[in-house]
Design a protein around this motif. Structure first.
Motif, short mmCIF file in Angstrom:
data_model
loop_
_atom_site.label_atom_id
_atom_site.label_comp_id
_atom_site.label_asym_id
_atom_site.label_seq_id
_atom_site.Cartn_x
_atom_site.Cartn_y
_atom_site.Cartn_z
N ILE A 198 0.85 -1.21 0.00
CA ILE A 198 0.00 0.00 0.00
C ILE A 198 0.87 1.24 0.00
O ILE A 198 0.66 2.18 -0.77
CB ILE A 198 -0.94 -0.01 1.22
CG1 ILE A 198 -1.97 -1.14 1.07
CG2 ILE A 198 -1.64 1.33 1.38
CD1 ILE A 198 -2.91 -1.28 2.27
N LEU A 199 1.88 1.26 0.87
CA LEU A 199 2.77 2.43 0.94
C LEU A 199 3.51 2.64 -0.37
O LEU A 199 3.69 3.78 -0.82
CB LEU A 199 3.78 2.25 2.07
CG LEU A 199 3.26 2.41 3.51
CD1 LEU A 199 4.39 2.20 4.49
CD2 LEU A 199 2.63 3.78 3.71
N ALA A 200 3.94 1.55 -0.99
CA ALA A 200 4.65 1.68 -2.27
C ALA A 200 3.75 2.29 -3.33
O ALA A 200 4.18 3.13 -4.13
CB ALA A 200 5.15 0.30 -2.72
N THR A 201 2.48 1.91 -3.34
CA THR A 201 1.54 2.48 -4.30
C THR A 201 1.32 3.96 -4.04
O THR A 201 1.29 4.79 -4.96
CB THR A 201 0.19 1.74 -4.23
OG1 THR A 201 0.40 0.35 -4.50
CG2 THR A 201 -0.80 2.30 -5.24
N LEU A 202 1.17 4.33 -2.77
CA LEU A 202 0.94 5.74 -2.42
C LEU A 202 2.15 6.61 -2.74
O LEU A 202 2.00 7.81 -3.01
CB LEU A 202 0.60 5.87 -0.94
CG LEU A 202 -0.70 5.21 -0.47
CD1 LEU A 202 -0.88 5.37 1.03
CD2 LEU A 202 -1.91 5.81 -1.20
N ASN A 203 3.33 6.02 -2.72
CA ASN A 203 4.56 6.79 -2.97
C ASN A 203 4.91 6.89 -4.44
O ASN A 203 5.91 7.52 -4.79
CB ASN A 203 5.73 6.19 -2.20
CG ASN A 203 5.83 6.72 -0.78
OD1 ASN A 203 6.43 7.76 -0.53
ND2 ASN A 203 5.20 6.02 0.14
N GLU A 204 4.11 6.28 -5.30
CA GLU A 204 4.37 6.42 -6.73
C GLU A 204 4.15 7.87 -7.16
O GLU A 204 3.19 8.51 -6.74
CB GLU A 204 3.43 5.50 -7.53
CG GLU A 204 3.75 4.02 -7.36
CD GLU A 204 2.77 3.13 -8.11
OE1 GLU A 204 1.83 3.69 -8.72
OE2 GLU A 204 2.92 1.90 -8.07
N PRO A 205 5.03 8.42 -7.98
CA PRO A 205 4.89 9.83 -8.37
C PRO A 205 3.63 10.06 -9.19
O PRO A 205 3.20 9.20 -9.97
CB PRO A 205 6.16 10.09 -9.21
CG PRO A 205 6.60 8.73 -9.66
CD PRO A 205 6.21 7.77 -8.60
N SER A 206 3.02 11.21 -9.00
CA SER A 206 1.81 11.57 -9.75
C SER A 206 1.82 13.07 -10.01
O SER A 206 2.22 13.87 -9.15
CB SER A 206 0.56 11.19 -8.96
OG SER A 206 -0.61 11.65 -9.62
N SER A 207 1.39 13.44 -11.20
CA SER A 207 1.28 14.86 -11.54
C SER A 207 -0.08 15.43 -11.12
O SER A 207 -0.32 16.62 -11.27
CB SER A 207 1.47 15.06 -13.05
OG SER A 207 0.51 14.30 -13.77
N ASN A 208 -0.94 14.57 -10.58
CA ASN A 208 -2.29 15.01 -10.23
C ASN A 208 -2.41 15.46 -8.78
O ASN A 208 -3.41 16.08 -8.41
CB ASN A 208 -3.29 13.87 -10.48
CG ASN A 208 -3.29 13.43 -11.93
OD1 ASN A 208 -3.11 14.25 -12.83
ND2 ASN A 208 -3.49 12.15 -12.17
N TYR A 209 -1.45 15.13 -7.96
CA TYR A 209 -1.50 15.54 -6.56
C TYR A 209 -0.10 15.49 -5.97
O TYR A 209 0.81 14.85 -6.51
CB TYR A 209 -2.45 14.65 -5.75
CG TYR A 209 -2.08 13.18 -5.76
CD1 TYR A 209 -1.17 12.65 -4.86
CD2 TYR A 209 -2.67 12.31 -6.69
CE1 TYR A 209 -0.83 11.31 -4.87
CE2 TYR A 209 -2.34 10.97 -6.71
CZ TYR A 209 -1.43 10.47 -5.80
OH TYR A 209 -1.10 9.14 -5.81
N THR A 210 0.06 16.16 -4.83
CA THR A 210 1.30 16.12 -4.07
C THR A 210 1.03 15.39 -2.77
O THR A 210 0.17 15.81 -1.99
CB THR A 210 1.82 17.53 -3.77
OG1 THR A 210 2.05 18.22 -5.01
CG2 THR A 210 3.10 17.48 -2.97
N LEU A 211 1.73 14.30 -2.55
CA LEU A 211 1.58 13.53 -1.33
C LEU A 211 2.98 13.24 -0.81
O LEU A 211 3.73 12.46 -1.39
CB LEU A 211 0.83 12.23 -1.60
CG LEU A 211 0.58 11.30 -0.40
CD1 LEU A 211 -0.22 12.02 0.68
CD2 LEU A 211 -0.13 10.03 -0.83
N SER A 212 3.34 13.89 0.29
CA SER A 212 4.70 13.81 0.81
C SER A 212 4.69 13.20 2.20
O SER A 212 3.95 13.66 3.08
CB SER A 212 5.34 15.20 0.87
OG SER A 212 5.34 15.80 -0.42
N PHE A 213 5.49 12.16 2.40
CA PHE A 213 5.65 11.53 3.70
C PHE A 213 6.99 11.97 4.31
O PHE A 213 7.99 12.05 3.60
CB PHE A 213 5.65 10.00 3.56
CG PHE A 213 4.35 9.42 3.07
CD1 PHE A 213 3.41 8.96 3.97
CD2 PHE A 213 4.08 9.33 1.71
CE1 PHE A 213 2.21 8.42 3.53
CE2 PHE A 213 2.89 8.79 1.26
CZ PHE A 213 1.95 8.33 2.17
#
Length: 503
Positions: A198-213
């Motif tokens: 799950i974490l690996a999927t969430l950390n995939e880069p996306s141009s549609n949003y910024t999600l930083s851990f």
């Protein structure tokens, strides 16, 4: 059997209810998925009994079953998912493999092996090898090329010098490094491995949003971390483990931590740890922060954003509160639902490519009792299954433009007192040093909600319909509401919160 997304949603609701009771008049926001990652790491670092306590808080005990007692070594997680147990039951199938021993009678088959020796007479084939020597006479052709460039002879010298200092002893110090990736952190069916996906999927880069851990575990420099734990913490939970001089230089370490978090969150989370937040007796400090900002599937028109009154609960009648209210008319999945005996307007606002969704829960009744009743009766089914009760309708939507950040010492809100008790804490999965306890689990979540997003799609021409057109349903969030942001692919709750008043 409870699924992992369901267990994570249960934990999210449990903690939200505790926070809502403690902070009745305040804005709230936290990241269930990131805090789950922090607690999962602590469970992985713990001995058997302590790990069980953490997994019970996370509801992970409902996802898996313990078939054997776990050892206190780093590979303590011998628990398996029920699916894995079913595979174990079918293991007897490999027993028929001894039958292949019958081919022993077919031992003559190796006789053809000399056949590969037949190529030996073909050894003359290497004779063409001198053919590559034929290019040697052509070698002079490239030689004139470097002649005008005198630096290239220097390059030849370098080539000569490079192999000289490279006697084969050099790879020897590298050999231990080759063994590092060989660590088996957990069985493939383990709960930590499942959550790491799950974490690996969430950390995939996306141009549609910024999600930083921004997750890191700090231990005082006298704590001897197990090398395998350092590797597995990074592999499973994307969390670095670092020694720091917490005892002798707590203030310097605090500033470094704050700077690191600020960089990781693009400057959105500053001064995570206030002055004197921990003293020279600190041992383990887990930093757990997240920043999110997304782009809507269809943006709100900035020209329609207006300053409008907002009616918070428990506010002084003399106080006047206002908020920047964003407007848009469009088709959304929405509806008015009875949740916990409260009439609630629910609307799903998709982000680009429907990767994530912002869900608004707005009590129709503006009084405080309606919101409290909704908070008390909220369940994990509401977070995961509301879409089934909604339908696509035209909505006249108005929601506040806001940013929200909340920092909490999470260990104070969780029923895990042993973690911070020096006599009872057991982090034998992470360190060989005895008497180590958790000093703080600091969690911070910051989100931004604004107009940005994709362009309005071109209207599709529709055939004329004589039926009267229905008026759009008005959803105007000008009084306190709940909201959450869900990652649709993994069903992970990125953020869960309450907007109580403008800040």
């Amino acid at each position: 059997m409870t699924t992992l997304p369901e267990a994570n949603a249960k934990f999210a609701v449990d903690l939200f209810k505790v926070l809502a009771t403690e902070h009745q008049c305040d804005n709230l926001v936290f990241s269930p998925v990131n805090l789950t990652a922090g607690l999962g790491l602590l469970a992985y670092a713990s001995g058997c009994e302590q790990a069980d306590q953490i997994e019970k808080v996370l509801h992970w005990d409902e996802v898996k079953e313990c078939d054997k007692p776990r050892s206190r070594s780093l590979g303590h997680s011998t628990t398996r998912l029920r699916r894995a147990q079913e595979k174990v039951e079918t293991c007897p199938r490999p027993r028929p493999r001894p039958e292949p021993t019958k081919p022993e009678a077919t031992c003559p088959r190796p006789r053809p092996r000399p056949e590969p020796t037949k190529p030996e007479p073909t050894c003359p084939r290497p004779r063409p090898r001198p053919e590559p020597t034929r290019p040697e006479p052509t070698c002079p052709k490239p030689r004139p090329r470097p002649e005008p460039e005198q630096p290239k002879p220097c390059d030849k010298r370098r080539v000569i010098h490079r192999p000289a200092p490279c006697p084969e002893p050099e790879p020897e110090p590298r050999c231990p490094r080759r063994d590092v990736p060989c660590y088996e952190c957990e069985e493939p069916e383990g709960i930590h491995t499942a959550f790491s996906k799950i974490l690996a999927t969430l950390n995939e880069p996306s141009s549609n949003y910024t999600l930083s851990f921004a997750n890191k575990l700090y231990g005082n420099k006298d704590i001897a971390f197990i090398q395998k734990f350092l590797y597995c913490a990074l592999k499973l939970y994307l969390t670095e483990v670092e020694n720091a001089d917490l005892h002798n230089a707590p203030e310097e370490v605090r500033r470094l931590i704050n700077l690191w978090v600020e960089v990781q969150t693009h400057g959105k989370i500053k001064d995570l740890l206030p002055k004197d937040s921990f003293d020279c007796l600190a041992q383990l400090l887990l930093v757990n922060a997240l920043y999110f900002k997304g782009q809507w599937e269809v943006k709100f028109d900035k020209e329609l954003t207006e300053e409008a009154p907002f009616y918070p609960h428990y506010a002084d009648e003399k106080e006047c509160h206002s908020v920047q209210l964003m407007h848009r008319k469009g088709v959304y999945n929405a509806g008015t639902i009875d949740l916990c005996n409260v009439q609630v307007q629910v609307v799903e606002i998709p982000y680009k490519n429907n990767e994530l969704t912002f869900v608004l829960l707005l009590p129709v009744d503006c009084n405080a009792e309606a919101l409290e009743q909704l908070e008390d009766g909220l369940s994990h089914e509401h977070l995961l299954d509301l879409s089934c009760h909604l339908k696509a309708i035209e909505v006249d939507l108005a929601i506040p433009k806001f940013s929200s950040e909340k920092s909490i010492e999470a260990n104070e809100y969780l029923n895990l007192p042993d973690l911070t008790d020096h006599e009872k804490a057991d982090f034998s999965g992470a360190t060989t040093t005895e008497g180590v306890a958790l000093t703080q689990l600091v969690h911070d979540a910051a989100i931004e909600i604004d107009e940005e997003g994709g362009e309005e799609p071109e209207p599709v021409p529709c055939p004329k319909d004589r039926r009267p057109r229905r008026e759009p349903v008005e959803i105007r969030a000008d009084h306190p509401f709940l909201y959450y942001i869900v990652h649709n692919c993994t069903q992970s709750i990125i953020a869960l919160g309450r907007f109580a008043k403008p800040e």
